[in-house]
Design a protein around this motif. Structure first.
Motif, short mmCIF file in Angstrom:
data_model
loop_
_atom_site.label_atom_id
_atom_site.label_comp_id
_atom_site.label_asym_id
_atom_site.label_seq_id
_atom_site.Cartn_x
_atom_site.Cartn_y
_atom_site.Cartn_z
N ARG A 45 0.65 -1.30 -0.08
CA ARG A 45 -0.06 0.04 -0.04
C ARG A 45 0.84 1.30 -0.02
O ARG A 45 0.56 2.16 -0.64
CB ARG A 45 -0.90 0.14 1.12
N THR A 46 2.02 1.40 0.96
CA THR A 46 2.93 2.47 0.99
C THR A 46 3.52 2.63 -0.44
O THR A 46 3.74 3.96 -0.87
CB THR A 46 3.76 2.06 1.84
N LEU A 47 3.65 1.60 -1.31
CA LEU A 47 4.34 1.99 -2.71
C LEU A 47 3.34 2.12 -3.72
O LEU A 47 3.65 2.93 -4.50
CB LEU A 47 5.25 0.67 -3.03
N TRP A 48 2.22 1.82 -3.46
CA TRP A 48 1.25 1.81 -4.62
C TRP A 48 0.53 3.09 -4.55
O TRP A 48 0.53 3.88 -5.47
CB TRP A 48 0.29 0.64 -4.42
N GLU A 49 0.14 3.40 -3.25
CA GLU A 49 -1.02 4.47 -3.06
C GLU A 49 -0.23 5.81 -3.86
O GLU A 49 -1.05 6.61 -4.27
CB GLU A 49 -1.23 4.89 -1.79
N PRO A 50 1.05 6.36 -3.28
CA PRO A 50 1.43 7.64 -3.99
C PRO A 50 1.61 7.84 -5.43
O PRO A 50 1.64 8.69 -5.77
CB PRO A 50 2.96 7.61 -3.03
N THR A 89 -7.84 16.31 -2.03
CA THR A 89 -7.63 15.89 -0.77
C THR A 89 -6.36 15.07 -0.43
O THR A 89 -5.86 14.33 -1.41
CB THR A 89 -8.64 15.59 0.04
N ASP A 90 -5.63 15.24 0.66
CA ASP A 90 -4.67 14.24 0.92
C ASP A 90 -3.38 13.77 -0.06
O ASP A 90 -2.92 13.03 -0.57
CB ASP A 90 -5.14 12.60 1.18
N LEU A 91 -3.05 15.24 -0.40
CA LEU A 91 -1.73 15.24 -1.45
C LEU A 91 -0.60 14.74 -0.99
O LEU A 91 0.04 14.04 -1.43
CB LEU A 91 -1.62 16.88 -1.81
N LEU A 96 5.34 12.95 0.03
CA LEU A 96 5.31 11.37 -0.19
C LEU A 96 4.63 10.93 -1.52
O LEU A 96 4.95 10.00 -2.03
CB LEU A 96 4.44 10.65 0.87
N ASN A 97 4.11 11.96 -2.05
CA ASN A 97 3.40 11.87 -3.31
C ASN A 97 4.27 12.04 -4.72
O ASN A 97 5.05 12.74 -4.78
CB ASN A 97 2.34 13.11 -3.53
N GLN A 98 4.28 10.83 -5.28
CA GLN A 98 5.10 10.38 -6.44
C GLN A 98 4.44 10.93 -7.84
O GLN A 98 5.05 10.52 -8.65
CB GLN A 98 5.27 9.10 -6.35
N VAL A 99 3.09 11.37 -7.76
CA VAL A 99 2.65 11.80 -8.99
C VAL A 99 3.16 13.20 -9.35
O VAL A 99 3.29 14.19 -8.39
CB VAL A 99 0.80 12.05 -8.77
N SER A 100 3.75 13.59 -10.41
CA SER A 100 4.15 15.08 -10.87
C SER A 100 3.22 16.03 -10.76
O SER A 100 2.04 15.86 -10.90
CB SER A 100 4.94 14.89 -12.34
N PHE A 107 -10.47 21.95 -2.07
CA PHE A 107 -9.33 21.41 -1.58
C PHE A 107 -9.68 21.18 -0.02
O PHE A 107 -9.90 21.93 0.72
CB PHE A 107 -7.99 22.28 -1.64
N ALA A 108 -9.74 19.83 0.47
CA ALA A 108 -9.87 19.49 1.82
C ALA A 108 -8.92 19.30 2.88
O ALA A 108 -9.11 18.73 3.83
CB ALA A 108 -10.94 18.23 1.47
N GLY A 109 -7.53 19.49 2.39
CA GLY A 109 -6.56 19.37 3.53
C GLY A 109 -5.36 18.21 3.03
O GLY A 109 -5.65 17.66 2.26
N ASP A 110 -4.65 18.32 4.08
CA ASP A 110 -3.47 17.43 3.97
C ASP A 110 -2.73 17.69 2.75
O ASP A 110 -2.05 16.77 1.92
CB ASP A 110 -3.86 15.97 4.24
N ALA A 111 -2.13 19.04 2.61
CA ALA A 111 -1.26 19.30 1.52
C ALA A 111 0.01 18.63 1.80
O ALA A 111 0.62 18.43 0.80
CB ALA A 111 -1.45 20.69 1.35
N CYS A 112 0.40 18.43 2.90
CA CYS A 112 1.67 18.15 3.02
C CYS A 112 1.82 17.43 4.54
O CYS A 112 1.01 17.37 5.26
CB CYS A 112 2.91 19.28 3.49
#
Length: 101
Positions: free
Chosen positions: A25-30, A53-55, A59-63, A81-86
């Motif tokens: 999950r840690t490797l897939w989700e980002p 939300t939840d950017l 940790l996000n690997q999407v460009s 935008f609902a939060g968790d930008a960082c």
């Protein structure tokens, strides 16, 4: 000997399975953001809302370019935008760059 009907010599598989599930999950989700589509209203009065939300920018690997392209192609009438930008101060500058784009 068994514990709750499970062979004790195989109990080591349980924590290994949990660790593997968390790792996958840690490797897939980002790298694979989740999208869900819901339409509010009907016909010409329908409102297309994009909820971002939840950017977790660090940790996000999407460009950023791919994220902006997805937002532009969504056809949304409203962007929320609902939060968790960082995830902390260390990735706040990346989150600000994403939100400023």
């Amino acid at each position: 000997m068994t514990a709750a009907g499970f062979p004790i010599d195989l109990l080591w598989l349980l924590p290994v399975g949990v660790v593997l599930a968390v790792l996958v999950r840690t490797l897939w989700e980002p790298r694979h953001p989740e999208t869900t589509h819901t339409r509010l209203g009907e016909g010409e009065h329908a409102l297309r809302v994009l909820l971002l939300t939840d950017l977790h920018a660090g940790l996000n690997q999407v460009s950023i370019a791919d994220l902006l392209r997805a937002v532009a192609n969504s056809g949304a009438d409203v962007l929320l935008f609902a939060g968790d930008a960082c995830s902390g101060r260390h990735d706040a500058s990346k989150a600000v760059r994403i939100l400023a784009s």
